[in-house]
Design a protein around this motif. Structure first.
Motif, PDB file in Angstrom:
ATOM      1  N   TYR A  41      39.720  46.437  58.284  1.00 47.34           N
ATOM      2  CA  TYR A  41      40.620  46.092  59.395  1.00 47.34           C
ATOM      3  C   TYR A  41      40.696  44.585  59.588  1.00 47.34           C
ATOM      4  CZ  TYR A  41      42.542  45.847  64.119  1.00 47.34           C
ATOM      5  OH  TYR A  41      43.318  45.550  65.221  1.00 47.34           O
ATOM      6  N   LEU A  47      46.923  46.543  57.986  1.00 49.82           N
ATOM      7  CA  LEU A  47      46.283  47.687  58.643  1.00 49.82           C
ATOM      8  C   LEU A  47      46.203  47.528  60.156  1.00 49.82           C
ATOM      9  CD1 LEU A  47      43.265  48.362  56.235  1.00 49.82           C
ATOM     10  CD2 LEU A  47      45.466  49.540  56.297  1.00 49.82           C
ATOM     11  N   PHE A  52      45.571  52.381  63.670  1.00 52.42           N
ATOM     12  CA  PHE A  52      44.348  52.029  62.966  1.00 52.42           C
ATOM     13  C   PHE A  52      43.434  51.169  63.826  1.00 52.42           C
ATOM     14  CE2 PHE A  52      41.651  50.286  59.608  1.00 52.42           C
ATOM     15  CZ  PHE A  52      41.426  51.422  58.852  1.00 52.42           C
ATOM     16  N   VAL A  55      41.025  53.482  65.180  1.00 52.37           N
ATOM     17  CA  VAL A  55      40.035  53.810  64.159  1.00 52.37           C
ATOM     18  C   VAL A  55      39.026  52.665  64.025  1.00 52.37           C
ATOM     19  CG1 VAL A  55      39.697  54.332  61.707  1.00 52.37           C
ATOM     20  CG2 VAL A  55      41.668  55.283  62.919  1.00 52.37           C
ATOM     21  N   TYR A 272      38.596  59.416  59.118  1.00 53.27           N
ATOM     22  CA  TYR A 272      39.569  58.626  59.859  1.00 53.27           C
ATOM     23  C   TYR A 272      39.980  57.355  59.121  1.00 53.27           C
ATOM     24  CZ  TYR A 272      38.633  61.421  64.068  1.00 53.27           C
ATOM     25  OH  TYR A 272      38.516  62.444  64.978  1.00 53.27           O
ATOM     26  N   GLY A 273      39.030  56.752  58.421  1.00 53.89           N
ATOM     27  CA  GLY A 273      39.290  55.430  57.860  1.00 53.89           C
ATOM     28  C   GLY A 273      39.865  55.401  56.461  1.00 53.89           C
ATOM     29  N   SER A 277      46.745  54.403  53.698  1.00 57.22           N
ATOM     30  CA  SER A 277      47.029  52.995  53.971  1.00 57.22           C
ATOM     31  C   SER A 277      45.889  52.106  53.507  1.00 57.22           C
ATOM     32  CB  SER A 277      47.278  52.789  55.472  1.00 57.22           C
ATOM     33  OG  SER A 277      48.401  53.513  55.902  1.00 57.22           O
ATOM     34  N   GLU A 311      51.241  58.560  56.845  1.00 55.46           N
ATOM     35  CA  GLU A 311      50.266  58.359  57.910  1.00 55.46           C
ATOM     36  C   GLU A 311      50.984  58.677  59.210  1.00 55.46           C
ATOM     37  OE1 GLU A 311      47.069  57.780  57.788  1.00 55.46           O
ATOM     38  OE2 GLU A 311      47.324  58.032  55.648  1.00 55.46           O
ATOM     39  N   SER A 314      50.818  56.256  62.679  1.00 52.47           N
ATOM     40  CA  SER A 314      51.448  54.952  62.536  1.00 52.47           C
ATOM     41  C   SER A 314      52.924  55.104  62.208  1.00 52.47           C
ATOM     42  CB  SER A 314      50.747  54.148  61.440  1.00 52.47           C
ATOM     43  OG  SER A 314      50.793  54.833  60.201  1.00 52.47           O
TER      44      SER A 314
END
Length: 321
Positions: A41, A47, A52, A55, A272-273, A277, A311, A314
């Motif tokens: 991130y 991102l 995100f 996240v 989640y991560g 993307s 995604e 987003s």
């Protein structure tokens, strides 16, 4: 599976050593996994979307929860209590951040609202504020005069009142979050399923093709409440057993409790991560490396980075701006 009961309601030194080693190893994996998401991130500007960002805060909470779990040691006296409260705070914050992600998905997809980014200050107040309140309340009933009997980790309470309050301030909101996430994801998936069936009936092929990647993403997100259930199921059983029979600890249950709950950060970082993307951002950086270096990376990582998987969160938010 062998059951080992501790003498006089406490674990032996050897058993405490085993649990400490398991906790350190599992927490280290979670620290690496959540730290990787935080690093992505911070490094990859593409991102830094609202979806995100949630996240990111989830991974940040997991990272600190894992870090303080590693450094905790009951032999360090009152430092152990400070570590226990810090771990409690960030672990509560972790599963509360999952509820904000579920809420964002529901508000965007089901209610068709475009104001989720405006709610970010409320999310922070809700997560950090609730975590502080739960951590402060947890101090009630602590037996500060018996630090040596804490067991193998600094979460433990020796008094019956302290154990009850620990359950109320951690496991009650935890299972509340699990229930909320489960209901939320169920409603979102049901709505999209109904929309897809309507599109099939209307022979709207364009909508069907557009909804297919969304359904793929949603079906994956639908399993996310299971992360919390799997991570804390044995911990919940262990707390209930310890409350009802404080003089008879089950060693193998404690092993499952400590080992699996400490992996929550790793599970969250993967689920989640590590989405399309992130993989795409990593692949774009790998593409800049010389060919001889790229050969060292797994072929699956390189190929998945090129996929244009939807995604959902987003995508919906960006489209409605």
């Amino acid at each position: 599976m062998a059951t080992v009961q501790a003498v006089v309601g406490s674990l032996t030194a050897a058993e405490r050593g085993i649990l400490s080693s398991i906790n350190t190893g599992a927490s280290s994996l979670s620290l690496v996994g959540s730290g990787f998401i935080v690093l992505c991130y911070l490094l990859f500007k593409e991102l830094r979307k609202f979806s995100f960002k949630l996240v990111f805060f989830l991974a940040l909470s997991d990272m600190f929860c894992s870090f303080f779990s590693i450094i905790g040691d009951p032999s360090k006296g009152y430092f152990c209590y400070a570590q226990g409260y810090t771990t409690h705070f960030f672990c509560v914050a972790s599963f509360l951040w999952t509820t904000t992600i579920a809420f964002t998905l529901h508000r965007t997809v089901v209610r068709h609202k475009t104001d989720v980014e405006d709610l970010e200050p409320m999310f922070h107040l809700y997560v950090w504020g609730t975590s502080v309140v739960m951590t402060v309340i947890r101090s009630i009933g602590n037996d500060h005069g018996h630090i040596s009997r804490l067991g193998a980790w600094c979460w433990a309470q020796t008094g019956r009142t302290g154990k009850a309050i620990h359950f109320i301030t951690f496991y009650a909101p935890l299972w509340g979050a699990i229930l909320f996430n489960g209901i939320t994801y169920f409603q979102v998936i049901r709505m999209l399923n109904n929309a897809t069936r309507m599109a099939v009936g209307m022979s709207d092929r364009q909508y069907q093709s557009d909804a297919r990647p969304d359904m793929k993403a949603l079906n994956r997100w639908g399993y996310y409440p299971l992360i919390l259930i799997g991570s804390w199921f044995f911990g919940t059983i262990n707390r209930i057993h310890d409350f009802t029979e404080p003089g008879h600890k089950i060693f193998w249950l404690s092993v499952l409790d400590v080992g699996i709950s400490a992996l929550m950060g790793l599970f969250n970082s993967i689920a989640y991560g590590l989405n399309s993307s992130v993989r795409r951002a990593i692949y774009e950086r790998l593409d800049l490396l010389p060919e001889r270096l790229r050969r060292w990376f797994p072929k699956s990582l390189r190929s998945r980075g090129q996929q244009q998987e939807s995604e959902l969160v987003s995508l919906k938010i960006d489209d409605q701006r």
